[in-house]
Design an enzyme around this catalytic site. Sequence first.
Site, PDB file in Angstrom:
ATOM      1  N   ASN A  12       0.863  -1.189   0.000  1.00 45.98           N
ATOM      2  CA  ASN A  12       0.000   0.000   0.000  1.00 45.98           C
ATOM      3  C   ASN A  12       0.896   1.234   0.000  1.00 45.98           C
ATOM      4  OD1 ASN A  12      -1.855   2.010   0.441  1.00 45.98           O
ATOM      5  ND2 ASN A  12      -2.204   1.506   2.603  1.00 45.98           N
ATOM      6  N   LYS A  14       0.036   4.296  -0.155  1.00 44.39           N
ATOM      7  CA  LYS A  14      -0.606   5.469   0.455  1.00 44.39           C
ATOM      8  C   LYS A  14      -0.410   6.694  -0.461  1.00 44.39           C
ATOM      9  CE  LYS A  14       0.530   3.438   4.871  1.00 44.39           C
ATOM     10  NZ  LYS A  14       0.204   3.499   6.274  1.00 44.39           N
ATOM     11  N   HIS A 111      -9.520   0.902   4.789  1.00 42.40           N
ATOM     12  CA  HIS A 111      -8.232   1.085   5.484  1.00 42.40           C
ATOM     13  C   HIS A 111      -8.454   1.998   6.688  1.00 42.40           C
ATOM     14  CE1 HIS A 111      -4.108   2.335   6.287  1.00 42.40           C
ATOM     15  NE2 HIS A 111      -3.733   1.244   5.637  1.00 42.40           N
ATOM     16  N   GLU A 113      -6.851   4.391   7.793  1.00 41.39           N
ATOM     17  CA  GLU A 113      -6.657   5.827   7.528  1.00 41.39           C
ATOM     18  C   GLU A 113      -7.896   6.429   6.868  1.00 41.39           C
ATOM     19  OE1 GLU A 113      -2.896   5.439   5.495  1.00 41.39           O
ATOM     20  OE2 GLU A 113      -1.957   4.873   7.391  1.00 41.39           O
ATOM     21  N   GLU A 187      -5.424  -5.312  10.474  1.00 38.36           N
ATOM     22  CA  GLU A 187      -4.427  -4.266  10.664  1.00 38.36           C
ATOM     23  C   GLU A 187      -4.697  -3.533  11.972  1.00 38.36           C
ATOM     24  OE1 GLU A 187      -2.401  -3.002   6.819  1.00 38.36           O
ATOM     25  OE2 GLU A 187      -4.113  -1.700   7.100  1.00 38.36           O
ATOM     26  N   GLY A 193       2.349   2.029  10.609  1.00 40.42           N
ATOM     27  CA  GLY A 193       3.277   3.153  10.462  1.00 40.42           C
ATOM     28  C   GLY A 193       3.964   3.553  11.751  1.00 40.42           C
ATOM     29  N   SER A 233       3.362  -2.330  10.217  1.00 37.71           N
ATOM     30  CA  SER A 233       4.822  -2.315  10.383  1.00 37.71           C
ATOM     31  C   SER A 233       5.481  -3.644  10.025  1.00 37.71           C
ATOM     32  CB  SER A 233       5.187  -1.865  11.801  1.00 37.71           C
ATOM     33  OG  SER A 233       4.723  -0.553  12.036  1.00 37.71           O
TER      34      SER A 233
HETATM   35  C1  PEP Z   1      -0.679   0.002   5.735  1.00 43.16           C
HETATM   36  O1  PEP Z   1      -0.525   0.993   5.046  1.00 43.16           O
HETATM   37  O2  PEP Z   1      -1.708  -0.669   5.615  1.00 43.16           O
HETATM   38  C2  PEP Z   1       0.373  -0.379   6.677  1.00 43.16           C
HETATM   39  C3  PEP Z   1       0.240  -1.472   7.358  1.00 43.16           C
HETATM   40  O3  PEP Z   1       1.431   0.485   6.793  1.00 43.16           O
HETATM   41  P1  PEP Z   1       2.851   0.147   7.507  1.00 43.16           P
HETATM   42  O4  PEP Z   1       3.333  -1.157   6.931  1.00 43.16           O
HETATM   43  O5  PEP Z   1       3.726   1.289   7.124  1.00 43.16           O
HETATM   44  O6  PEP Z   1       2.610   0.028   8.968  1.00 43.16           O
END
Ligand code: PEP
Length: 275
Positions: A12, A14, A111, A113, A187, A193, A233
């Site tokens: 992803n 973003k 997601h 976000e 997630e 992040g 992460s």
């Molecule tokens: C994500 O964008 O869904 C995500 C898990 O980001 P990161 O791997 O940077 O934590």
Amino acid sequence: MKKPRGVLIAGNWKMNHGLSETNGFFDILSAQSKAALPKNAEGLLKSGALRALVIPTATSLQTARNRTEKNPFPLAIGAQNAHGEKSGAFTGEISGPMLQELNIRWVLIGHSERRQFFGETDSSVRKRCEGLLSQGFHVMLCVGETRAERERGETFKILERQLSGVFAEPEKGAATFLDGRLVLAYEPVWAIGTGLTATPEQAEEAHQMIRKWLWDHFGMDASGRTPILYGGSVTPQNIDSLLACANIDGGLVGGASLKPDSFLALLAAGAKALS
Ligand code: PEP
């Protein structure tokens, strides 16, 4: 096979990588893939046991899609969000038919976000999922608890609420599409992040709960064939222990998917988990 649902590595991006960075990513990916991937990866990628997906920002979708045509291994492109309606007065949105014109078959929905910063709710997530699944898309649906919810011991309650929200009307809704086109991504919001990855035990516990929920509501077959990815992460350093868990079928990766060498290392880990 060690992983009955194969392994899916999804990046992803973003709001990163415009056109020139997208082209740069694919230049390096093509140049380095042979050296970076183990010998068995090519066969696994061709057979679909190992799947690679990149989810760029909207303005990079077409370029990314074009670049996959000459990529040395199969790589799908997905959108970061899309509306469930096919057209209409929805300023700022992208529809399924628009993505189909670009030959894009995957969409990420719900997601955290989108939920946290753009007001997405269980109900809007459900409408997007239903619309896009009925148009033939592969949908990756994200669920996960915040840190405060985990600390209050509410992780399962939140997951249950998010799942029930999407599958609220099973007879006409997303449940009809538990045919492998719906992929779930667990997630935990506190891990996205932040560098704070869930331990394999924490992740596997949540994945088991999600799989059991699918079994209880839609039966053994639907539960058994639905991939559940972990996101939060994930890096080339920690992915092996996550993929070693029985119910973790891949990773949804943000930061560590932005660089081609790191994305290739994640795919290499996927190939290793399948050998
Ligand atoms: C994500 O964008 O869904 C995500 C898990 O980001 P990161 O791997 O940077 O934590």
